[in-house]
Design a protein around this motif. Structure first.
Motif, mmCIF file in Angstrom:
data_model
loop_
_atom_site.group_PDB
_atom_site.id
_atom_site.type_symbol
_atom_site.label_atom_id
_atom_site.label_comp_id
_atom_site.label_asym_id
_atom_site.label_seq_id
_atom_site.Cartn_x
_atom_site.Cartn_y
_atom_site.Cartn_z
ATOM 1 N N LEU A 142 5.548 12.427 -1.515
ATOM 2 C CA LEU A 142 6.233 11.774 -2.628
ATOM 3 C C LEU A 142 5.450 10.529 -3.010
ATOM 4 C CD1 LEU A 142 8.665 11.104 -4.512
ATOM 5 C CD2 LEU A 142 9.741 10.008 -2.532
ATOM 6 N N PHE A 143 4.954 10.471 -4.249
ATOM 7 C CA PHE A 143 4.351 9.241 -4.766
ATOM 8 C C PHE A 143 5.503 8.404 -5.315
ATOM 9 C CE2 PHE A 143 0.692 12.242 -5.157
ATOM 10 C CZ PHE A 143 -0.126 11.603 -4.231
ATOM 11 N N ALA A 144 5.965 7.502 -4.453
ATOM 12 C CA ALA A 144 7.283 6.899 -4.662
ATOM 13 C C ALA A 144 7.342 5.861 -5.767
ATOM 14 C CB ALA A 144 7.770 6.279 -3.351
ATOM 15 N N GLU A 145 6.189 5.435 -6.291
ATOM 16 C CA GLU A 145 6.223 4.499 -7.415
ATOM 17 C C GLU A 145 6.667 5.193 -8.699
ATOM 18 O OE1 GLU A 145 2.525 1.609 -7.067
ATOM 19 O OE2 GLU A 145 2.093 3.567 -6.177
ATOM 20 N N GLY A 146 6.505 6.494 -8.747
ATOM 21 C CA GLY A 146 6.899 7.245 -9.934
ATOM 22 C C GLY A 146 5.834 7.271 -11.005
ATOM 23 N N SER A 147 4.740 6.522 -10.803
ATOM 24 C CA SER A 147 3.641 6.472 -11.759
ATOM 25 C C SER A 147 2.430 5.906 -11.038
ATOM 26 C CB SER A 147 4.002 5.589 -12.956
ATOM 27 O OG SER A 147 2.941 5.555 -13.901
ATOM 28 N N THR A 148 1.266 5.979 -11.677
ATOM 29 C CA THR A 148 0.072 5.404 -11.070
ATOM 30 C C THR A 148 -0.002 3.909 -11.357
ATOM 31 O OG1 THR A 148 -1.160 6.070 -13.042
ATOM 32 C CG2 THR A 148 -1.288 7.516 -11.129
ATOM 33 N N SER A 149 -0.674 3.188 -10.458
ATOM 34 C CA SER A 149 -0.904 1.757 -10.643
ATOM 35 C C SER A 149 -2.405 1.515 -10.814
ATOM 36 C CB SER A 149 -0.378 0.975 -9.436
ATOM 37 O OG SER A 149 -1.147 1.281 -8.288
ATOM 38 N N ASP A 150 -2.805 0.252 -10.912
ATOM 39 C CA ASP A 150 -4.224 -0.048 -11.105
ATOM 40 C C ASP A 150 -5.000 -0.155 -9.809
ATOM 41 O OD1 ASP A 150 -3.343 -2.427 -10.066
ATOM 42 O OD2 ASP A 150 -3.993 -3.673 -11.748
ATOM 43 N N GLY A 151 -4.339 0.131 -8.673
ATOM 44 C CA GLY A 151 -5.016 0.069 -7.389
ATOM 45 C C GLY A 151 -5.026 -1.301 -6.752
ATOM 46 N N ASN A 152 -4.619 -2.332 -7.496
ATOM 47 C CA ASN A 152 -4.567 -3.692 -6.965
ATOM 48 C C ASN A 152 -3.163 -4.062 -6.499
ATOM 49 O OD1 ASN A 152 -7.349 -4.679 -7.547
ATOM 50 N ND2 ASN A 152 -6.761 -4.236 -9.657
ATOM 51 N N LEU A 153 -2.180 -3.673 -7.267
ATOM 52 C CA LEU A 153 -0.791 -3.994 -6.975
ATOM 53 C C LEU A 153 0.040 -2.724 -6.940
ATOM 54 C CD1 LEU A 153 -0.332 -7.068 -9.340
ATOM 55 C CD2 LEU A 153 -0.719 -7.118 -6.866
ATOM 56 N N MET A 154 1.089 -2.731 -6.153
ATOM 57 C CA MET A 154 2.006 -1.599 -6.075
ATOM 58 C C MET A 154 3.196 -1.818 -6.974
ATOM 59 S SD MET A 154 2.468 -0.349 -2.140
ATOM 60 C CE MET A 154 4.228 -0.233 -2.447
ATOM 61 N N LEU A 155 3.665 -0.759 -7.580
ATOM 62 C CA LEU A 155 4.922 -0.805 -8.312
ATOM 63 C C LEU A 155 6.069 -0.622 -7.317
ATOM 64 C CD1 LEU A 155 3.905 1.559 -11.270
ATOM 65 C CD2 LEU A 155 3.884 -0.948 -11.252
ATOM 66 N N PRO A 156 7.265 -1.091 -7.649
ATOM 67 C CA PRO A 156 8.407 -0.888 -6.739
ATOM 68 C C PRO A 156 8.672 0.603 -6.526
ATOM 69 C CG PRO A 156 8.932 -2.522 -8.425
ATOM 70 C CD PRO A 156 7.631 -1.883 -8.839
ATOM 71 N N PHE A 157 9.038 0.960 -5.304
ATOM 72 C CA PHE A 157 9.357 2.351 -5.004
ATOM 73 C C PHE A 157 10.708 2.720 -5.614
ATOM 74 C CE2 PHE A 157 6.724 3.478 -0.963
ATOM 75 C CZ PHE A 157 5.570 3.210 -1.674
ATOM 76 N N LYS A 158 10.767 3.906 -6.189
ATOM 77 C CA LYS A 158 12.023 4.436 -6.717
ATOM 78 C C LYS A 158 12.733 5.191 -5.588
ATOM 79 C CE LYS A 158 10.100 4.880 -11.375
ATOM 80 N NZ LYS A 158 10.848 3.759 -11.939
ATOM 81 N N SER A 159 13.995 4.878 -5.409
ATOM 82 C CA SER A 159 14.708 5.436 -4.243
ATOM 83 C C SER A 159 15.343 6.798 -4.511
ATOM 84 C CB SER A 159 15.804 4.456 -3.802
ATOM 85 O OG SER A 159 16.792 4.323 -4.804
ATOM 86 N N THR A 160 15.380 7.229 -5.768
ATOM 87 C CA THR A 160 16.139 8.436 -6.118
ATOM 88 C C THR A 160 15.748 9.647 -5.278
ATOM 89 O OG1 THR A 160 16.317 7.644 -8.391
ATOM 90 C CG2 THR A 160 16.829 9.962 -7.993
ATOM 91 N N LEU A 161 14.455 9.963 -5.231
ATOM 92 C CA LEU A 161 14.028 11.178 -4.536
ATOM 93 C C LEU A 161 14.005 11.021 -3.025
ATOM 94 C CD1 LEU A 161 11.285 12.613 -6.926
ATOM 95 C CD2 LEU A 161 13.676 13.277 -6.688
ATOM 96 N N PHE A 162 14.238 9.806 -2.520
ATOM 97 C CA PHE A 162 14.433 9.660 -1.078
ATOM 98 C C PHE A 162 15.737 10.342 -0.657
ATOM 99 C CE2 PHE A 162 11.206 6.456 -1.540
ATOM 100 C CZ PHE A 162 10.566 6.430 -0.315
ATOM 101 N N GLY A 163 16.589 10.624 -1.645
ATOM 102 C CA GLY A 163 17.809 11.377 -1.368
ATOM 103 C C GLY A 163 17.518 12.769 -0.847
ATOM 104 N N ALA A 164 16.269 13.232 -1.006
ATOM 105 C CA ALA A 164 15.885 14.540 -0.477
ATOM 106 C C ALA A 164 16.027 14.568 1.038
ATOM 107 C CB ALA A 164 14.444 14.863 -0.879
ATOM 108 N N ALA A 165 15.851 13.404 1.686
ATOM 109 C CA ALA A 165 16.002 13.356 3.137
ATOM 110 C C ALA A 165 17.431 13.707 3.530
ATOM 111 C CB ALA A 165 15.635 11.964 3.653
#
Length: 263
Positions: A141-164
Motif C-alpha cells: 500500500l502506497f499510503a500517501e495516496g499519491s507520489t511526492s517529490d522524494g524530499n518530503l512525505m505526504l500524510p498517510f491516508k488511513s482509509t485502506l488500513f481498514g483492510a487489516a
C-alpha cells in the motif's frame, strides 16, 4: 548520443523479455501448471537493471502473514524496486487498469485496483484487499495516496488500513502484520542528490510517463535505499488511524535518516 543508445538497447531488451515473461505468467494464472511468483520478480529486476538502479536494502520483509506493507511513494519505479526484492502484489489506482501494456502487466501480477476518490466504496475496497491478505498475498500500500517529490512525505491516508481489520475478520480474529517501508532516492551518477536533483527520480501528478522514462534511461546510475521497518501487529481491537500514524512515523523517520546520510 549515449543516452539515445541506452534508450534503444533498454527498449529492445524489454521488448524481447516482456512477452516471454507475460506468457509465463498468463499460463501460470490460468492453469496452475507454473509458479506465478518468478515471472514478475524477474521482470522487475530486469527493469531496475535497465534503468541503472543500484538498490541497497536495510532490514528484511516480515515473515508474518497476513502482511500489509505500507510505503512512501516517489515514482512508478517504486513498484519495480519493491517487486524486484520480494514476491508482493500492489494496490493501484483504477486508471492504471486501462493503460496499454502497463495495465495488462499489472493485471497479470494480480494488482488490486481501487478508486480512492469514491469514499463510499472504501469499505468494499478494503474488504477486497483484506480477502487477498487473508489468502496469504503480501500487499503493498502506497499510503500517501499519491507520489511526492522524494524530499518530503505526504500524510498517510488511513482509509485502506481498514483492510487489516477485514483480514482479521476473514481469519477469525488472528493478528495482521503491517510493515513500514521507506524508499529513498539518494544519489545520481554517484553524487548525493540535493532537493532539486531528487525531482529527477520523482514522477508527480500529470507528468507524462514516456518522457520521464527517457530521462531516467539517459541519465542512468541512480542509487536508492529501501528500509524495512519494525512490523506493527494489528489486533481485532486496534484502531486503524492509530496504526496509520505509527506506521507513518516510522517511514518518515527512516526516510529522513536516509536522505540526511545517504550510503
Amino acid at each position: 548520443m549515449i543516452g539515445t543508445i541506452r534508450l534503444v538497447l533498454a527498449l529492445l531488451a524489454a521488448a524481447i523479455a516482456t512477452p516471454c515473461l507475460a506468457l509465463w505468467q498468463f499460463v501460470a494464472l490460468r492453469t496452475g501448471w507454473l509458479d506465478e511468483r518468478p515471472a514478475p520478480r524477474i521482470w522487475h529486476r530486469l527493469v531496475t537493471k535497465l534503468l541503472g538502479m543500484r538498490i541497497r536494502v536495510y532490514g528484511e520483509i516480515a515473515a508474518g502473514r497476513p502482511l500489509l506493507i505500507a510505503s512512501n511513494h516517489v515514482s512508478w519505479t517504486d513498484i519495480m524496486v519493491l517487486g524486484s526484492l520480494a514476491d508482493v502484489h500492489f494496490i493501484a489506482k483504477s486508471e492504471l487498469a486501462g493503460w496499454p501494456i502497463m495495465g495488462t502487466l499489472a493485471r497479470l501480477q494480480r494488482t488490486v485496483f481501487v478508486e480512492r476518490e469514491k469514499r463510499r466504496r472504501s469499505g468494499e475496497q478494503a474488504g477486497e484487499i483484506g480477502a487477498r491478505l487473508s489468502n496469504g498475498d503480501p500487499i503493498v500500500l502506497f499510503a500517501e495516496g499519491s507520489t511526492s517529490d522524494g524530499n518530503l512525505m505526504l500524510p498517510f491516508k488511513s482509509t485502506l488500513f481498514g483492510a487489516a481489520r477485514k483480514a482479521l475478520e476473514a481469519n477469525g480474529g488472528r493478528t495482521v502484520t503491517i510493515q513500514p517501508v521507506a524508499i529513498a532516492y539518494t544519489r545520481l551518477q554517484g553524487m548525493p542528490m540535493g532537493r532539486l536533483h531528487r525531482a529527477h527520480a520523482a514522477w508527480i501528478g500529470e507528468r507524462a510517463l514516456v518522457p520521464h522514462l527517457r530521462e531516467l534511461l539517459s541519465e542512468g546510475a541512480i542509487d536508492l535505499e529501501v528500509h524495512f521497518g519494525e512490523p506493527v501487529v494489528a489486533t481485532p481491537d486496534a484502531d486503524r488511524k492509530q496504526i496509520a500514524r505509527e506506521v507513518e512515523r516510522q517511514v518518515r523517520t527512516m526516510l529522513s535518516a536516509a536522505l540526511r546520510n545517504p550510503a
